[in-house]
Design an enzyme around this catalytic site. Sequence first.
Site, PDB file in Angstrom:
ATOM      1  N   SER A 110       0.895  -1.270  -0.072  1.00  0.00           N
ATOM      2  CA  SER A 110       0.073  -0.096  -0.054  1.00  0.00           C
ATOM      3  C   SER A 110       0.926   1.276   0.051  1.00  0.00           C
ATOM      4  O   SER A 110       2.052   1.309   0.648  1.00  0.00           O
ATOM      5  CB  SER A 110      -0.821   0.012   1.501  1.00  0.00           C
ATOM      6  OG  SER A 110      -1.491   1.305   1.459  1.00  0.00           O
ATOM      7  N   TYR A 133      -2.432   5.777  -4.173  1.00  0.00           N
ATOM      8  CA  TYR A 133      -3.588   6.617  -4.069  1.00  0.00           C
ATOM      9  C   TYR A 133      -3.096   7.846  -4.924  1.00  0.00           C
ATOM     10  O   TYR A 133      -2.277   8.438  -4.501  1.00  0.00           O
ATOM     11  CB  TYR A 133      -4.174   6.890  -2.727  1.00  0.00           C
ATOM     12  CG  TYR A 133      -4.928   6.000  -1.983  1.00  0.00           C
ATOM     13  CD1 TYR A 133      -6.222   5.471  -2.586  1.00  0.00           C
ATOM     14  CD2 TYR A 133      -4.326   5.154  -0.628  1.00  0.00           C
ATOM     15  CE1 TYR A 133      -6.622   4.522  -1.880  1.00  0.00           C
ATOM     16  CE2 TYR A 133      -5.165   4.366  -0.196  1.00  0.00           C
ATOM     17  CZ  TYR A 133      -6.436   3.733  -0.656  1.00  0.00           C
ATOM     18  OH  TYR A 133      -6.917   3.001  -0.067  1.00  0.00           O
ATOM     19  N   THR A 159      -5.513   2.926  -6.979  1.00  0.00           N
ATOM     20  CA  THR A 159      -6.944   2.809  -6.330  1.00  0.00           C
ATOM     21  C   THR A 159      -7.709   4.067  -6.659  1.00  0.00           C
ATOM     22  O   THR A 159      -7.302   5.016  -6.172  1.00  0.00           O
ATOM     23  CB  THR A 159      -6.724   2.266  -4.796  1.00  0.00           C
ATOM     24  OG1 THR A 159      -5.863   1.209  -4.730  1.00  0.00           O
ATOM     25  CG2 THR A 159      -8.002   2.247  -4.113  1.00  0.00           C
ATOM     26  N   LYS A 232      -7.499   0.010  -9.566  1.00  0.00           N
ATOM     27  CA  LYS A 232      -8.300  -0.971  -8.590  1.00  0.00           C
ATOM     28  C   LYS A 232      -9.661  -0.031  -8.240  1.00  0.00           C
ATOM     29  O   LYS A 232      -9.355   1.248  -7.775  1.00  0.00           O
ATOM     30  CB  LYS A 232      -7.390  -1.103  -7.443  1.00  0.00           C
ATOM     31  CG  LYS A 232      -8.189  -1.891  -6.262  1.00  0.00           C
ATOM     32  CD  LYS A 232      -6.980  -2.352  -5.167  1.00  0.00           C
ATOM     33  CE  LYS A 232      -7.756  -3.089  -3.835  1.00  0.00           C
ATOM     34  NZ  LYS A 232      -8.282  -1.967  -2.821  1.00  0.00           N
ATOM     35  N   HIS A 256     -13.365  -2.407  -2.184  1.00  0.00           N
ATOM     36  CA  HIS A 256     -12.553  -1.967  -1.135  1.00  0.00           C
ATOM     37  C   HIS A 256     -12.846  -2.666   0.140  1.00  0.00           C
ATOM     38  O   HIS A 256     -12.770  -2.440   1.166  1.00  0.00           O
ATOM     39  CB  HIS A 256     -12.536  -0.581  -0.802  1.00  0.00           C
ATOM     40  CG  HIS A 256     -11.458   0.226  -0.399  1.00  0.00           C
ATOM     41  ND1 HIS A 256     -10.748   0.964  -1.428  1.00  0.00           N
ATOM     42  CD2 HIS A 256     -10.784   0.168   0.575  1.00  0.00           C
ATOM     43  CE1 HIS A 256      -9.541   1.387  -0.716  1.00  0.00           C
ATOM     44  NE2 HIS A 256      -9.609   1.088   0.319  1.00  0.00           N
TER      45      HIS A 256
HETATM   46  C1  FNR Z   1      -7.525  -2.003   2.744  1.00  0.00           C
HETATM   47  N1  FNR Z   1      -7.726  -1.803   1.556  1.00  0.00           N
HETATM   48  C2  FNR Z   1      -6.858  -0.757   0.894  1.00  0.00           C
HETATM   49  N2  FNR Z   1      -6.926  -0.710  -0.517  1.00  0.00           N
HETATM   50  C3  FNR Z   1      -5.994   0.120  -1.192  1.00  0.00           C
HETATM   51  O1  FNR Z   1      -6.026  -0.058  -2.421  1.00  0.00           O
HETATM   52  N3  FNR Z   1      -5.028   0.753  -0.505  1.00  0.00           N
HETATM   53  C4  FNR Z   1      -5.041   0.659   0.858  1.00  0.00           C
HETATM   54  O2  FNR Z   1      -4.162   1.257   1.573  1.00  0.00           O
HETATM   55  C5  FNR Z   1      -6.144  -0.210   1.648  1.00  0.00           C
HETATM   56  N4  FNR Z   1      -6.025  -0.452   2.975  1.00  0.00           N
HETATM   57  C6  FNR Z   1      -6.862  -1.209   3.727  1.00  0.00           C
HETATM   58  C7  FNR Z   1      -6.731  -1.380   4.756  1.00  0.00           C
HETATM   59  C8  FNR Z   1      -7.476  -2.413   5.660  1.00  0.00           C
HETATM   60  C9  FNR Z   1      -7.151  -2.532   6.989  1.00  0.00           C
HETATM   61  C10 FNR Z   1      -8.134  -3.013   4.928  1.00  0.00           C
HETATM   62  C11 FNR Z   1      -8.986  -4.303   5.390  1.00  0.00           C
HETATM   63  C12 FNR Z   1      -8.516  -2.946   3.592  1.00  0.00           C
HETATM   64  C13 FNR Z   1      -8.724  -2.522   0.650  1.00  0.00           C
HETATM   65  C14 FNR Z   1      -8.065  -3.809   0.138  1.00  0.00           C
HETATM   66  O3  FNR Z   1      -7.161  -3.833  -0.785  1.00  0.00           O
HETATM   67  C15 FNR Z   1      -8.904  -4.947  -0.446  1.00  0.00           C
HETATM   68  O4  FNR Z   1      -9.890  -4.114  -1.409  1.00  0.00           O
HETATM   69  C16 FNR Z   1     -10.231  -5.504   0.576  1.00  0.00           C
HETATM   70  O5  FNR Z   1      -9.566  -5.644   2.015  1.00  0.00           O
HETATM   71  C17 FNR Z   1     -10.595  -6.845   0.090  1.00  0.00           C
HETATM   72  O6  FNR Z   1     -11.709  -7.103   0.862  1.00  0.00           O
HETATM   73  P1  FNR Z   1     -11.240  -8.528   1.870  1.00  0.00           P
HETATM   74  O7  FNR Z   1     -10.564  -9.527   1.520  1.00  0.00           O
HETATM   75  O8  FNR Z   1     -10.754  -7.805   3.248  1.00  0.00           O
HETATM   76  O9  FNR Z   1     -12.694  -9.074   2.336  1.00  0.00           O
HETATM   77  C1  LAC Z   2      -8.548   1.909   4.144  1.00  0.00           C
HETATM   78  C2  LAC Z   2      -7.976   2.618   3.433  1.00  0.00           C
HETATM   79  C3  LAC Z   2      -6.504   2.946   4.087  1.00  0.00           C
HETATM   80  O1  LAC Z   2      -9.432   1.066   3.569  1.00  0.00           O
HETATM   81  O2  LAC Z   2      -7.728   2.506   2.063  1.00  0.00           O
HETATM   82  O3  LAC Z   2      -8.439   1.886   5.533  1.00  0.00           O
END
Ligand code: FNR
Ligand code: LAC
Length: 362
Positions: A110, A133, A159, A232, A256
């Site tokens: 990330s 981002y 993203t 994404k 997400h």
């Molecule tokens: C995320 N996700 C996420 N996506 C992204 O593009 N950049 C990021 O920094 C983050 N940060 C993030 C933090 C946390 C704690 C979570 C749980 C999720 C979203 C992640 O990439 C993904 O799309 C989802 O977590 C997929 O779903 P599941 O497998 O958690 O159900």
């Molecule tokens: C989140 C951000 C960091 O889902 O994408 O917490």
Amino acid sequence: MRIPPDIVSLSDYQRYFIARTEPTVAAYIDGYAADGVTMRANEQAFSRLKLIPRPLRCLKGATTQLTLFGDKIPTPILIAPMAYHRLVHPQGEAATAKAAALTGHIFSVSAQSSLLLEDIALEQQAPLWFQLYPRRRLHENYDLIDRAMLSGYRAIVVTIDAPVSGVRNVEQRAGFSLPADITAMNLTRYAPEEIKQTRPASPIFQGMLDETADWALLKSLLNYSKLPVLVKGIAHEDDAAQAVEMGVAGIIVSNHGGRVLDSMPASLDLLAPIVRRVGGEIPVLLDGGIRRGTDVVKALALGAKAVMIGRPVLHALAVGGLQGVVHMLTLLQTEFEMAMALCGCATLEQINSQLIWKDDGQ
Ligand code: FNR
Ligand code: LAC
């Protein structure tokens, strides 16, 4: 760290994670936007679909290998980008990268990683992607792309689904805030993104959204990057088509994990129209709610080239550190191979929509 012997599936890791993790941190990681409609939909979409196996087919030389952007990778299960792995383990993303290297899974780091992208890349063997981002100042995006490329990252993930964070009531109720010793290390060298707030009653519309990413910015990033760029957070097939026209190398269908716009459909339900429209031209990936090997089969049967998993990675990192992540990835990979074998599929190409049970009684 000793892994409890009754952890035999991804949901067992979640159970231990909830029991052992500080509640505010658990609220951030397992939390969702608003009422969790979308997060629940993600998982329900998988359990709704049923598989119809085709036994007696030849399984000789079975493999889960695929080629993505010229790289041969052993499994279509990737680690989704998630912020701040150090919230749950002192070695944070370095441990995750090592686990990815040991098991051959691609790890998408990330932008908001709690270690420098350069330091994470020192765990050399891990095939890494870097998630970005989009930032207001174009040159900062370019700088991040350069840094990722110099450090050996193989692809950039942009993203686009979170110009603002979702309504994070779970976090708010728990009182989550980032601990002082954890920051988005990659971004500290850039000046903070100022939020011009001209009308206090309308903080979102009058301040934060003045300079958010648009198609033109995406185009600039595509022109600049020498690495393949995936987008994404595409949900609509027209947006998928526009992204392909612009030259993206891949699309990740995602909501997400239900953390941004609550009331979005399950990501699995968004997949088929997008695959129909652009799946022949570029790889379409999917994330959100994958917890079982059969979920991976279902996503691939509906046209995903590969999948990403999110929360289970942090659950396993919290409970078992590096070994936990290796163990969790191995559990999922093993389940996936079992499901393929039981369905009669020796290669990923053989996983197709014929495996999905059409319940005419409904
Ligand atoms: C995320 N996700 C996420 N996506 C992204 O593009 N950049 C990021 O920094 C983050 N940060 C993030 C933090 C946390 C704690 C979570 C749980 C999720 C979203 C992640 O990439 C993904 O799309 C989802 O977590 C997929 O779903 P599941 O497998 O958690 O159900
Ligand atoms: C989140 C951000 C960091 O889902 O994408 O917490």
